[in-house]
Design a protein around this motif. Structure first.
Motif, PDB file in Angstrom:
ATOM      1  N   PHE A 543      18.298  33.254  63.459  1.00 34.32           N
ATOM      2  CA  PHE A 543      18.619  34.619  63.047  1.00 34.32           C
ATOM      3  C   PHE A 543      18.375  34.717  61.546  1.00 34.32           C
ATOM      4  O   PHE A 543      18.816  33.874  60.774  1.00 34.32           O
ATOM      5  CB  PHE A 543      20.083  34.915  63.393  1.00 34.32           C
ATOM      6  CG  PHE A 543      20.579  36.295  63.027  1.00 34.32           C
ATOM      7  CD1 PHE A 543      19.713  37.309  62.639  1.00 34.32           C
ATOM      8  CD2 PHE A 543      21.941  36.579  63.077  1.00 34.32           C
ATOM      9  CE1 PHE A 543      20.190  38.581  62.311  1.00 34.32           C
ATOM     10  CE2 PHE A 543      22.430  37.837  62.754  1.00 34.32           C
ATOM     11  CZ  PHE A 543      21.553  38.839  62.373  1.00 34.32           C
ATOM     12  N   GLY A 544      17.647  35.755  61.136  1.00 37.81           N
ATOM     13  CA  GLY A 544      17.433  36.011  59.720  1.00 37.81           C
ATOM     14  C   GLY A 544      17.102  37.465  59.486  1.00 37.81           C
ATOM     15  O   GLY A 544      16.524  38.132  60.355  1.00 37.81           O
ATOM     16  N   GLY A 545      17.468  37.985  58.308  1.00 38.95           N
ATOM     17  CA  GLY A 545      17.198  39.370  57.977  1.00 38.95           C
ATOM     18  C   GLY A 545      16.523  39.510  56.628  1.00 38.95           C
ATOM     19  O   GLY A 545      16.758  38.723  55.710  1.00 38.95           O
ATOM     20  N   SER A 546      15.619  40.498  56.511  1.00 40.87           N
ATOM     21  CA  SER A 546      14.889  40.775  55.278  1.00 40.87           C
ATOM     22  C   SER A 546      13.974  39.593  54.955  1.00 40.87           C
ATOM     23  O   SER A 546      13.110  39.248  55.762  1.00 40.87           O
ATOM     24  CB  SER A 546      15.880  41.058  54.145  1.00 40.87           C
ATOM     25  OG  SER A 546      15.220  41.566  53.012  1.00 40.87           O
ATOM     26  N   ASN A 547      14.152  38.933  53.812  1.00 44.16           N
ATOM     27  CA  ASN A 547      13.417  37.695  53.565  1.00 44.16           C
ATOM     28  C   ASN A 547      13.721  36.661  54.643  1.00 44.16           C
ATOM     29  O   ASN A 547      12.850  35.872  55.021  1.00 44.16           O
ATOM     30  CB  ASN A 547      13.781  37.140  52.185  1.00 44.16           C
ATOM     31  CG  ASN A 547      13.225  35.756  51.940  1.00 44.16           C
ATOM     32  OD1 ASN A 547      12.042  35.584  51.706  1.00 44.16           O
ATOM     33  ND2 ASN A 547      14.095  34.752  52.009  1.00 44.16           N
ATOM     34  N   GLY A 548      14.947  36.685  55.169  1.00 48.55           N
ATOM     35  CA  GLY A 548      15.299  35.817  56.291  1.00 48.55           C
ATOM     36  C   GLY A 548      14.573  36.210  57.560  1.00 48.55           C
ATOM     37  O   GLY A 548      14.336  35.376  58.440  1.00 48.55           O
TER      38      GLY A 548
END
Length: 687
Positions: A543-548
């Motif tokens: 799970f990651g968001g934006s740069n993630g």
């Protein structure tokens, strides 16, 4: 001739990629065809996930958590009052309210509602999202309120009177833009916005003006103008009892800036390294954070250190510098704040928080506050009229607790704790290290049942970020606890390079041409989880968001053999065009410039959108984004979904129609988004 050939090559390459990209139409955010496409995908995904037997229970529990009146009202101190923005079942879009410090410290604070965002949204027929307030020192009877239409970064700024609880008629008003304003005095503002003369290529202001009450914004006095290709230019003030400091930051890139001050109407450039960070001014001492080694005045200061200098000496160009903090290889400065007489420094020591106070009396005197150990400390609000301050402590299994302290004595008392929404006594936290491809040791945390068996069969969720010098720290999440840990899952937080866990060096190790190190670190943690038999590829989700989101996009395209489930939220994915979309140009200091052939050569090797191939055993990815995200363009996720779907891969996609980069504006939207995510994870890894 060589220069001409290179330019021609770049132009032809750009045209080639544009012509070959049959999904460019999805970058037109509000295009009717694109919105219909979004609606169809939302319907398909919701039909599967909301009908799953896990969804309703997760959603209801999430909403209970987000709407709980037992949450800690986050404090902000303005003068004699504590202000707080609050959302719950009765206040979907929220209320801005205040109480006295004495009342706040009691068991049942008495709140005075200052501004009701739900009422304002109904009155204006606009889905307003509260984005903060800047008060007029020292009485704080007037504020500049920032409001976003749907949650994006662009805001409208309006003057507000807290005594009459109304916006000031014919008061200061700045139209919607990615800008900011600061008070110089009750009749004067420093304004950074789009004045109609254009913004930078990153979409941020490039001009700073002084605006007098009673005049038109277009007639404000220009005091500084940056270049079109700068990241942005911002002005701000630091008000104190003795004077109001007026500063201007010209960011050439995300990590390089020049600082200027206005003194008696004259602009003075501070002679400092371009990569230094001016972190504040305390008792006329300028606080500076070093991003690289610096030798000055026959003194050597190490990368990551915090140094100080007297303001007037710095202004004259003849400063004496004083060392405040010099971190070692496994420590870094996580935060700085100040009270009336003291400087507060939040340190990370092997990803665990420590808190120190410093007092200036010709040299800096240091004192460690005896805070709780083995967790994450974060500075909350501080009082400019006293040495009192608030700070939080939390870790994976201890809910956030708010403390109220005295920086002069080091004493503090507990104010309030979050309730425990799941039985934390059943779980344990372990910290491991693994070795990345180049031999670097990468730490990570594992949260799981005390009786967890090393049988390779534990459903495991791996989370990381790995960029922009942002540290990922132990924190308590009631939604993760109830929707994942309680269902038998294991949660892993990886402290990979690119982040700020060990200071600037840890971040810079993953910049530009070295970006693959970040992804190698992530793969190494995944492989270590498998080798320790904590989990297996068929039981491992990420799970990651934006740069993630970029991180997990690279992860599943490079190593589909390692991952069974992927949540890719508000992501960057098309790294060929990212610098042409919204704020993307501002991140070229992080990733590189894809328009330069030498830099595209290394970017192209990991860019997920360009590296999706037919015939691969990719996991069934769940992509999420927001129509109102004006930071990371929703076109990244849209195009990736369209491309993968057309190739023949099964995927899931949900785009919230508001919420900005956070992808949610209300508690109901947050509850739904995380219910969809954890339903997907349970479906892929547990059922």
């Amino acid at each position: 001739m060589k220069k001409y050939s290179l330019i021609l090559f770049v132009i032809m390459t750009q045209l080639s990629f544009a012509q070959n990209d049959s999904y460019l139409w999805l970058e037109d955010v509000e295009n009717e065809k694109a919105l219909n496409w979004v609606e169809e995908w939302n319907k398909k995904t919701l039909a599967v996930l909301t009908e799953h037997n896990s969804y309703k229970g997760i959603y209801n529990k999430n909403l209970e958590i987000y709407n709980s009146t037992d949450r800690i009202p986050e404090p902000t101190i303005f003068g004699n009052f504590i202000y707080n923005f609050w959302q719950d079942k009765e206040h979907e879009r929220g209320i801005w309210r205040r109480t006295t410090i004495k009342s706040y410290l009691s068991k049942t604070p008495e709140w005075e509602i200052i501004l009701d965002i739900d009422n304002l949204s109904g009155k204006d027929n606009i889905k307003w999202v509260f984005k903060g307030a800047s008060g007029l020192y020292p009485d704080y009877n007037k504020f500049l309120i920032s409001l976003s239409k749907g949650g994006g970064d662009a805001v409208v700024i309006k003057e507000f009177d807290v005594e009459t609880k109304s916006f000031v008629e014919n008061g200061f008003y700045v139209p919607e833009a990615k800008g900011n304003t600061s008070w110089i005095d009750k009749n004067t503002l420093m304004v950074s916005t789009d004045f109609g003369d254009g913004v930078t290529t990153s979409g941020y202001p490039r001009q700073v003006k002084i605006w007098k009450r009673g005049t038109e914004l277009k007639d404000a006095k220009l005091v500084f103008e940056g270049e079109k290709d700068n990241m942005g230019v911002w002005g701000y003030t630091i008000p104190t009892q003795d004077k109001t400091y007026q500063l201007i930051m010209r960011y050439m890139t995300f990590y390089t800036a020049q600082y200027y001050v206005l003194e008696k109407g004259k602009l003075v450039k501070l002679e400092l390294p371009d990569d230094i960070e001016l972190a504040g001014i305390v008792n006329d001492m300028v606080i500076l954070r070093l991003k690289s080694d610096w030798e000055v005045n026959d003194q050597f200061y190490k990368q990551g250190s915090v140094i100080t200098a007297k303001y007037n000496d710095l202004l004259r160009g003849k400063p004496d510098f004083y060392l405040l903090v010099e971190p070692d290889e496994r420590s870094s400065v996580a935060g700085l704040s100040s009270t009336k007489n003291m400087l507060l420094v939040n340190m990370l020591n092997n990803v665990k928080g420590e808190l120190y106070t410093y007092k200036w009396d010709g040299s800096w005197r240091k004192h460690k506050i005896n805070t709780p150990e083995l967790g994450n400390i974060s500075l909350a609000a501080s009082d400019e009229n006293s040495d009192n301050f608030f700070f939080y402590f939390e870790n994976f299994l201890e809910p956030a607790t708010l403390f109220y302290g005295d920086a002069a004595t080091g004493d503090y008392n507990k104010v309030k704790s979050l309730p425990t929404f799941f039985p934390t006594e059943k779980y344990k936290v372990q910290q491991f290290e693994t070795t990345s491809k180049d031999g670097t040791k990468i730490p990570y945390f594992v949260v799981g049942p005390k009786n967890m068996k090393p049988d390779s069969n534990n459903p495991t969720l791996l989370y990381a970020y790995g960029g922009f010098e942002v540290p990922e720290l132990p924190s308590y999440s009631a939604t993760t606890g109830t929707a994942w840990l309680e269902k038998g899952g294991v949660y892993v937080l990886a402290n990979i390079r690119g982040g700020g866990e060990f200071g600037p060096k840890w971040h810079q190790a993953g910049l530009k041409a070295n970006r693959q190190r970040v992804y190698d670190d992530f793969h190494a943690v995944a492989e270590d989880l498998v080798s320790r038999k904590i989990t297996s590829p068929k039981k491992l989700g990420i799970f990651g968001g934006s740069n993630g989101g970029l991180l997990v996009g690279v992860a599943f395209t490079q190593r589909p053999d390692l991952y069974q489930a992927v949540v890719c939220a508000v992501p960057l994915l098309d790294m060929k065009r990212y610098n042409k979309l919204l704020a993307g140009a501002s991140w070229m200091a992080e990733y590189g410039n894809p328009d330069i052939p030498e830099e595209w050569e290394y970017i192209s090797k990991y860019s997920p959108y360009q590296n999706v191939k037919k015939g691969m055993n990719y996991p069934e990815v769940f992509f999420t984004t927001s129509t109102r995200d004006d930071r990371v363009h929703p076109g990244h996720a849209r195009k990736m979904v369209a491309k993968m779907s057309d190739i023949g891969y099964k995927i899931y996609y949900f785009e919230n129609t508001e919420g900005g980069h956070a992808a949610a504006s209300t508690n109901e939207q947050r509850a739904r988004m995380y219910a969809l995510i954890f339903t997907y994870l349970q479906m892929k890894l547990m059922n």
